[in-house]
Motif scaffolding. Structure first.
Motif, mmCIF file in Angstrom:
data_model
loop_
_atom_site.group_PDB
_atom_site.id
_atom_site.type_symbol
_atom_site.label_atom_id
_atom_site.label_comp_id
_atom_site.label_asym_id
_atom_site.label_seq_id
_atom_site.Cartn_x
_atom_site.Cartn_y
_atom_site.Cartn_z
ATOM 1 N N ASP A 1 -18.993 0.410 37.122
ATOM 2 C CA ASP A 1 -18.459 1.663 36.569
ATOM 3 C C ASP A 1 -17.855 1.418 35.194
ATOM 4 O O ASP A 1 -18.015 2.221 34.279
ATOM 5 C CB ASP A 1 -17.357 2.235 37.470
ATOM 6 C CG ASP A 1 -17.915 2.725 38.797
ATOM 7 O OD1 ASP A 1 -19.144 2.897 38.884
ATOM 8 O OD2 ASP A 1 -17.126 2.928 39.736
ATOM 9 N N LYS B 1 -16.733 12.953 33.696
ATOM 10 C CA LYS B 1 -17.899 12.080 33.909
ATOM 11 C C LYS B 1 -19.155 12.640 33.258
ATOM 12 O O LYS B 1 -20.012 11.880 32.824
ATOM 13 C CB LYS B 1 -18.122 11.856 35.402
ATOM 14 C CG LYS B 1 -17.022 10.984 35.987
ATOM 15 C CD LYS B 1 -17.495 10.215 37.191
ATOM 16 C CE LYS B 1 -16.499 9.131 37.539
ATOM 17 N NZ LYS B 1 -16.394 8.922 38.977
ATOM 18 N N ALA C 1 -21.726 9.578 32.394
ATOM 19 C CA ALA C 1 -21.809 8.783 33.621
ATOM 20 C C ALA C 1 -22.471 9.586 34.730
ATOM 21 O O ALA C 1 -22.966 9.028 35.691
ATOM 22 C CB ALA C 1 -20.423 8.343 34.057
ATOM 23 N N SER C 2 -22.461 10.892 34.593
ATOM 24 C CA SER C 2 -22.970 11.739 35.663
ATOM 25 C C SER C 2 -23.762 12.878 35.030
ATOM 26 O O SER C 2 -23.253 13.568 34.148
ATOM 27 C CB SER C 2 -21.764 12.263 36.447
ATOM 28 O OG SER C 2 -22.156 13.184 37.412
ATOM 29 N N PRO D 1 -10.595 5.593 32.684
ATOM 30 C CA PRO D 1 -10.947 6.257 33.940
ATOM 31 C C PRO D 1 -9.724 6.486 34.815
ATOM 32 O O PRO D 1 -8.695 5.831 34.646
ATOM 33 C CB PRO D 1 -11.902 5.266 34.597
ATOM 34 C CG PRO D 1 -11.499 3.933 34.070
ATOM 35 C CD PRO D 1 -10.956 4.178 32.684
#
Ligand SMILES: Nc1ncnc2c1ncn2[C@@H]1O[C@H](COP(=O)(O)OP(=O)(O)OP(=O)(O)O)[C@@H](O)[C@H]1O
Ligand SMILES: [Mg+2]
Lengths: 262, 302
Positions: free
Chosen positions: A100, B48, B53-54, B83
């Motif tokens: 991540d 995100k 990231a998404s 994050p």
């Protein structure tokens, strides 16, 4: 859906930054990492080579200890990459949240997985390089041809890294990774022409081993190298490894992407 | 460039569940833009999508004029991300975390080392330079993550609850750093539950709930438009309630206090003291918290 799993991933040199991260960690803990590759061949050679070898004597015209020496290398190639890319990668992915963190940078998820796979292969290569001096010292492998084991360990390692990553991509938990270890790795350890020639198995089992047990091909090539017995069959083994590795490399990346990109 | 981030009809769906439901917002260069909302509002999901990231389900989104779906590499090179969940690399020391992270951006080693030292100084962690991550306190880890988000000198910072779980000192330190970064011209997007944080830091903010944006504006505008200027509070007793009803003053009961929202708090306070015989009366300026509670309800979100 299915064709998505075999889509060619877009990769760049960024994958090496992930590889380098793992190498850095490895170097930080090198003391612990260097011991097993020295100890392992000792144990096998003494127990199986001298112990069992005393009864078996020769296989064909090859002393038993020389017969199993390349198998020990092949098994280590399998184990180091497989465990690195199952438990190792899973811990980094799930517990450490390392992936991540990395995908918030220009490195893509595809490159993270590619870096992990290259690292798994590198682990196998390092392990093999450390075992080799012990085997040479015992006089059970031919020199200098056996040095070819080192580059080959990278390819063989990559194969097992890709297999491992496919399991990691679909495992529901870290405990579930015990299944491929017991149901796949252990049978391979026994039935891939490691400790006895594959030709003594019933023809059906032999065919099975050649078709679906990757270790069979890795053992075959390792043995050709350490005994300096190069046969055309080894090209077939090499082709099998190259094709399966390529397909699984792509599959592993796409399966991981499906797991991690939601 | 007119906007740094532009979202229109942005949707994120997990299966049949809409975590972000058709939201519109735009972030201008150099501003601090906040996302405020209760747990599960869809703040992290929105972050995100911005940080590539998404992938979004539908709608349009652009960051620096680029589409995160197709230009993630370029966008990620220009942003820094803190994050919500701390994900420092536990295999490395404090300084190594910054140097290893710089490598992912392709920053040359010498530059990375120099920047890492400066950033450690910036977040006041120089003393902990060679300490393993596991030996840092929660607040130190948050500060290190902030430093890590700055290694690529980003033009846009995305902070998902930057001060979560910090003590007041640590929180103030981070606020100070964020204000400094803003004064240097950085654009900052942050999410928070802390109303005070939003009030102090944000130029503009949106309040989210259940995946939708309820309101947008500067903290002062929101307070003025949705609550009014003042609040008077008194103890919740039958006499007070009855008296307020009698005078036709609307009120709200929360726990053991009665709240009256008014533009004339002095008058209401006097009435409460004189006519209603209230024992405790408190007047205060309305805050973002009042707006937040009014719009998102007082019940606890799961
Ligand atoms: N990967 C996922 N799969 C399914 N549902 C998800 C996923 N991620 C988030 N959600 C759901 O989407 C909703 C919004 O979650 P999100 O994390 O964006 O909330 P949030 O506003 O950041 O909350 P918090 O303040 O608690 O961090 C929640 O209901 C959550 O359960
Ligand atoms: Mg969140």
């Amino acid at each position: 859906m299915i064709q998505d799993l075999f889509a060619i991933p877009r990769l760049s040199g960024n994958a090496w930054t992930v590889w380098k991260r793992n190498l850095d960690v490895f170097q930080k803990t090198w003391r612990v990492n260097l011991v097993p590759p020295f100890i392992e061949p000792f144990l096998y050679l003494i127990a199986l080579g001298f112990g069992l070898g005393g009864f078996v004597g020769y296989i064909g015209d090859v002393p038993y200890i020389d017969f199993i020496a390349p198998a020990i290398v092949a098994v280590s190639i399998m184990n180091s990459a497989f465990f690195e890319c199952t438990y190792g990668s899973y811990v980094r992915m799930y517990y450490g949240k390392t992936f991540d963190a990395i995908i918030a940078t220009p490195v893509s998820i595809e490159e993270v997985i590619a870096g992990e796979l290259l690292w798994g292969a590198t682990r196998s290569m390092i392990y093999t390089s450390l075992m080799l001096p012990v085997l040479i010292l015992f006089g059970v492998v031919n020199v200098p041809t056996s040095l070819l084991l080192i580059p080959f360990a990278f390819l063989g390692g990559l194969l097992f890294a890709c297999i491992a990553m496919c399991f990691t991509a679909v495992t529901p938990s870290i405990d579930a990774l015990n299944y491929p270890s017991f149901l796949f790795i252990t049978p391979m350890l026994l039935f891939s022409g490691t400790f006895f020639p594959i030709t003594v198995l019933p023809p059906a089992l032999q065919a099975f081993a050649f078709a679906v047990l990757p270790l069979t091909h890795v053992v075959s090539i390792c043995r050709g190298i350490t005994l300096t017995l190069f046969t055309p069959f080894m090209l077939l083994d090499l082709a099998w490894i190259a094709i399966v590795t390529t397909v699984l490399f792509i599959l592993a990346i796409n399966l991981m992407k499906r797991r991690l990109v939601v | 460039m007119e906007t740094v981030i532009e979202a229109s009809n942005l949707v994120k769906q997990f299966g049949s569940f809409r975590a972000v439901d058709t939201i519109n917002f735009s972030v201008r260069p150099g501003e601090v833009f906040g996302f405020l909302g209760p747990n599960g509002a869809g703040k992290t999901t929105t972050m995100k999508m911005i940080q590539c990231a998404s992938p979004r389900t539908s709608g349009s989104l652009s960051v620096f004029g680029l589409d995160p779906g197709t230009h993630s590499h370029e966008i990620k090179a220009m942003i820094g991300v803190v994050p919500q969940e701390t994900n420092l690399d536990t295999e490395f020391s404090t300084i190594e975390n910054l140097i290893v992270y710089s490598r992912y951006f392709g920053i040359p080693k010498e530059v990375a080392e120099e920047r890492a030292e400066k950033l450690l100084d910036f977040v006041q962690l120089t003393e902990k330079r060679d300490v393993n991550i596991e030996k840092l306190s929660g607040g130190m880890k948050r500060r290190l993550i902030l430093a890590r988000a700055l290694v690529n000198q980003p033009k846009l910072l995305i902070l998902d609850e930057p001060t979560i779980g910090l003590d007041p000192q640590a929180r103030h330190l981070i606020w100070e750093k964020l204000k400094l970064l803003r004064s240097l011209g950085n654009t900052i997007v942050l999410t928070t539950h802390y109303l005070e944080e939003a009030e102090r830091l944000c130029d503009r903010l949106v309040i989210m709930n259940n995946g939708t944006i309820l309101v947008e504006g500067s903290p002062a505008e929101l307070v003025r438009d949705h609550v009014g200027s003042g609040i008077v509070e008194a103890e919740h007793s039958p006499e007070v309630v009855e008296c307020l009803s009698h005078m036709g003053i609307s009120y709200e009961v929360t726990g053991d206090i009665v709240q009256v929202v008014t533009d004339n708090p002095r008058l209401v306070a006097q009435e409460l003291l004189r006519k209603c015989d209230a024992k405790q009366v408190l007047t205060r300026a309305a805050t973002l918290e009042d707006v937040f509670l009014k719009l998102t309800g007082r019940g606890l979100k799961e």
